[in-house]
Scaffold this motif. Structure first.
Motif, PDB file in Angstrom:
ATOM      1  N   VAL A 121      33.025  39.498  40.977  1.00 41.54           N
ATOM      2  CA  VAL A 121      34.504  38.286  41.373  1.00 41.54           C
ATOM      3  C   VAL A 121      35.179  38.312  41.597  1.00 41.54           C
ATOM      4  N   LEU A 122      35.578  39.525  41.130  1.00 44.44           N
ATOM      5  CA  LEU A 122      37.455  40.285  41.828  1.00 44.44           C
ATOM      6  C   LEU A 122      37.493  41.007  42.771  1.00 44.44           C
ATOM      7  N   LEU A 123      36.334  40.791  43.341  1.00 40.17           N
ATOM      8  CA  LEU A 123      36.443  40.923  45.512  1.00 40.17           C
ATOM      9  C   LEU A 123      36.113  40.034  45.889  1.00 40.17           C
ATOM     10  N   LEU A 124      34.543  38.664  45.575  1.00 44.01           N
ATOM     11  CA  LEU A 124      34.930  38.291  46.416  1.00 44.01           C
ATOM     12  C   LEU A 124      36.241  36.949  46.613  1.00 44.01           C
ATOM     13  N   ASN A 125      36.299  36.404  45.612  1.00 37.45           N
ATOM     14  CA  ASN A 125      36.914  35.291  44.861  1.00 37.45           C
ATOM     15  C   ASN A 125      38.069  35.051  45.545  1.00 37.45           C
ATOM     16  N   PRO A 126      38.631  36.008  46.141  1.00 44.42           N
ATOM     17  CA  PRO A 126      40.208  35.459  46.619  1.00 44.42           C
ATOM     18  C   PRO A 126      39.865  35.561  48.264  1.00 44.42           C
ATOM     19  N   LEU A 127      38.786  35.999  48.212  1.00 44.81           N
ATOM     20  CA  LEU A 127      38.560  36.489  50.093  1.00 44.81           C
ATOM     21  C   LEU A 127      38.591  34.765  50.634  1.00 44.81           C
ATOM     22  N   ILE A 128      36.894  34.273  49.435  1.00 48.21           N
ATOM     23  CA  ILE A 128      36.186  33.485  50.193  1.00 48.21           C
ATOM     24  C   ILE A 128      37.110  32.530  49.725  1.00 48.21           C
ATOM     25  N   ASP A 227      41.964  45.590  57.648  1.00 49.36           N
ATOM     26  CA  ASP A 227      44.142  45.678  56.574  1.00 49.36           C
ATOM     27  C   ASP A 227      43.800  44.144  55.969  1.00 49.36           C
ATOM     28  N   ILE A 228      43.746  42.986  56.639  1.00 48.74           N
ATOM     29  CA  ILE A 228      44.111  41.688  56.682  1.00 48.74           C
ATOM     30  C   ILE A 228      43.101  41.235  55.043  1.00 48.74           C
ATOM     31  N   LEU A 229      41.756  41.536  54.929  1.00 53.34           N
ATOM     32  CA  LEU A 229      41.431  42.006  53.719  1.00 53.34           C
ATOM     33  C   LEU A 229      42.201  42.483  52.364  1.00 53.34           C
ATOM     34  N   ARG A 230      42.465  43.977  52.815  1.00 51.55           N
ATOM     35  CA  ARG A 230      42.734  45.146  52.040  1.00 51.55           C
ATOM     36  C   ARG A 230      44.404  43.964  51.256  1.00 51.55           C
ATOM     37  N   GLN A 231      45.186  43.601  52.026  1.00 52.51           N
ATOM     38  CA  GLN A 231      46.705  43.348  52.231  1.00 52.51           C
ATOM     39  C   GLN A 231      46.105  41.695  51.069  1.00 52.51           C
ATOM     40  N   THR A 232      45.578  40.849  51.643  1.00 50.39           N
ATOM     41  CA  THR A 232      45.283  39.722  51.077  1.00 50.39           C
ATOM     42  C   THR A 232      45.267  40.446  49.255  1.00 50.39           C
ATOM     43  N   LEU A 233      43.947  41.464  49.106  1.00 53.07           N
ATOM     44  CA  LEU A 233      43.716  42.035  47.273  1.00 53.07           C
ATOM     45  C   LEU A 233      44.529  41.773  46.908  1.00 53.07           C
ATOM     46  N   LEU A 234      45.756  42.549  47.644  1.00 50.23           N
ATOM     47  CA  LEU A 234      46.766  43.599  47.413  1.00 50.23           C
ATOM     48  C   LEU A 234      47.758  42.528  46.665  1.00 50.23           C
ATOM     49  N   SER A 235      48.266  41.585  47.449  1.00 52.77           N
ATOM     50  CA  SER A 235      49.062  40.347  47.251  1.00 52.77           C
ATOM     51  C   SER A 235      48.526  39.503  46.037  1.00 52.77           C
ATOM     52  N   THR A 265      39.055  52.358  29.436  1.00 55.91           N
ATOM     53  CA  THR A 265      40.281  51.700  29.348  1.00 55.91           C
ATOM     54  C   THR A 265      39.141  50.119  30.351  1.00 55.91           C
ATOM     55  N   ASN A 266      40.468  49.585  30.625  1.00 55.54           N
ATOM     56  CA  ASN A 266      40.523  48.343  30.868  1.00 55.54           C
ATOM     57  C   ASN A 266      41.198  48.211  32.242  1.00 55.54           C
ATOM     58  N   ASN A 267      41.444  50.043  32.929  1.00 61.49           N
ATOM     59  CA  ASN A 267      41.531  49.413  34.472  1.00 61.49           C
ATOM     60  C   ASN A 267      40.339  49.035  35.436  1.00 61.49           C
ATOM     61  N   ILE A 268      40.459  49.007  36.291  1.00 61.90           N
ATOM     62  CA  ILE A 268      39.443  49.186  37.545  1.00 61.90           C
ATOM     63  C   ILE A 268      40.276  49.006  38.861  1.00 61.90           C
ATOM     64  N   THR A 269      39.718  49.421  40.347  1.00 63.45           N
ATOM     65  CA  THR A 269      40.167  49.960  40.874  1.00 63.45           C
ATOM     66  C   THR A 269      39.722  49.253  42.175  1.00 63.45           C
ATOM     67  N   LEU A 270      40.087  48.558  42.601  1.00 62.41           N
ATOM     68  CA  LEU A 270      39.486  47.713  44.231  1.00 62.41           C
ATOM     69  C   LEU A 270      39.726  48.278  45.564  1.00 62.41           C
ATOM     70  N   ALA A 271      39.045  49.018  46.438  1.00 57.83           N
ATOM     71  CA  ALA A 271      39.314  49.627  47.949  1.00 57.83           C
ATOM     72  C   ALA A 271      38.508  48.347  49.112  1.00 57.83           C
ATOM     73  N   VAL A 272      38.761  48.459  49.924  1.00 58.37           N
ATOM     74  CA  VAL A 272      38.389  48.266  51.091  1.00 58.37           C
ATOM     75  C   VAL A 272      38.273  49.303  52.477  1.00 58.37           C
ATOM     76  N   PHE A 273      36.794  49.731  52.435  1.00 58.90           N
ATOM     77  CA  PHE A 273      37.030  50.780  53.267  1.00 58.90           C
ATOM     78  C   PHE A 273      36.115  50.321  54.553  1.00 58.90           C
ATOM     79  N   SER A 274      36.417  50.918  56.049  1.00 55.28           N
ATOM     80  CA  SER A 274      36.094  50.214  57.233  1.00 55.28           C
ATOM     81  C   SER A 274      35.522  51.859  57.956  1.00 55.28           C
TER      82      SER A 274
END
Length: 319
Positions: A121-128, A227-235, A265-274
């Motif tokens: 959800v954290l990956l897909l929701n912002p992009l959809i 880059d567009i997907l990554r920047q959207t998640l960063l923002s 921990t309660n941390n999570i890392t998200l990434a976009v690989f191409s």
């Protein structure tokens, strides 16, 4: 002093939540003597004397506990999957939207997210939700979790070599013959038009998840890039205390994904690989299935519900 009752404290998630809360001075944990743990009348009395009851139970038992509530003052945080897509329940993923923390803070009934849906959800929701990805695309979610995600039975099967059903393999794919219970949750909160194909597996380590979602870019918005997907998640997650999105430089410098980097921990890392020379990207999430995927998220939600000073997101060692 806020009174908290963990119904199901002896289970994996319950133990972790108790460990995270036991030294706090802004709450009081109410406990039942072990011999009365399954006595419905005792449980009902304790539940109705609590400010918040945290349910760490199998789904049917969680529903039973909710049915015991007759006080309008009792709030519920359900860590089971019983109410995650139920009407009248607030989804306990604070980072879902800008308003979700406010929704959780005022809710009487909060359902803690599942471990696998948290990453998806954290990956897909912002992009959809922003229209970059098509919600009707046939998504596939692939994930490997530490075996603690399977509860006490899975833990024993991986750790007790004397058992006849001992699991000695380094990885074990499961849910081969039925629809995994997390699929509806993934679809609902990611904004998917159809159910994703979900392929879960356990690794021969205790905790930590690597979740990946491969996507063909040419099936979505014209001109879409990594880059567009990554920047959207960063923002989108720029103000999040627990979510880190890797920038392009950080992504290129990674040689492999370690599921255990955020354990305890309660941390999570998200990434976009191409991958070079391809027309697709792979969205990835790395987090602790017992942390942000379970007990860490529960404590985060509890702090929001009761307006408590947030902890550092780390879990104390279990006794």
């Amino acid at each position: 002093m806020n009174k908290i009752f963990i119904d199901g404290q002896v289970g994996t998630t319950g133990l972790q939540i108790h460990s995270r809360l036991k030294y706090r001075t802004d709450i009081e944990i109410i406990e039942i003597d072990n011999k009365y743990r399954k006595d419905a009348s005792v449980r009902k009395e304790v539940i109705n004397s609590s400010d918040v009851v945290i349910l760490c139970l199998p789904d049917e038992a969680a529903k039973e506990s909710v049915s015991l509530i007759d006080s309008h003052n009792v709030r519920v945080l359900d860590a089971s999957s019983a109410h995650r897509v139920s009407e009248g329940w607030t989804y306990g993923l604070p980072e879902l939207s800008k308003n979700q923390t406010l929704n959780i803070s005022s809710a009487q009934r909060v359902s803690n997210p599942g471990c696998y849906p948290t990453g998806a959800v954290l990956l897909l929701n912002p992009l959809i939700s922003t229209g970059l990805l098509d919600g009707n695309y046939p998504y596939s979610v692939n994930a490997v979790s530490g075996y603690t995600g399977g509860g006490r039975d899975a833990i024993n099967r991986f750790e007790d070599s004397t058992r006849s059903d001992y699991i000695s393999s380094t990885s074990r794919r499961y849910a081969l013959h039925h629809e995994h219970k997390h699929i509806k949750e993934m679809q609902e909160y990611s904004g998917l038009g159809q159910k994703p194909i979900f392929q879960p597996a356990y690794g021969s380590y205790r905790q930590g998840i690597v979740l990946q979602i491969p996507i063909h870019l040419n099936a979505h918005k014209t001109g879409l890039t990594d880059d567009i997907l990554r920047q959207t998640l960063l923002s989108y997650y720029a103000d999040s205390a627990f979510i880190k999105v890797l920038n392009k430089s950080e992504t290129l410098n990674i040689e492999g994904l370690d599921p255990e980097i955020h354990n305890n921990t309660n941390n999570i890392t998200l990434a976009v690989f191409s991958p070079e020379g391809t027309d697709h990207v792979v969205l990835a999430a790395i987090y602790d299935n017992l942390g942000k995927g379970a007990s860490g998220a529960a404590v985060q939600n509890l702090e929001i519900m009761l307006n408590l000073v947030p902890s550092d997101g780390k879990v104390l060692a279990l006794d």
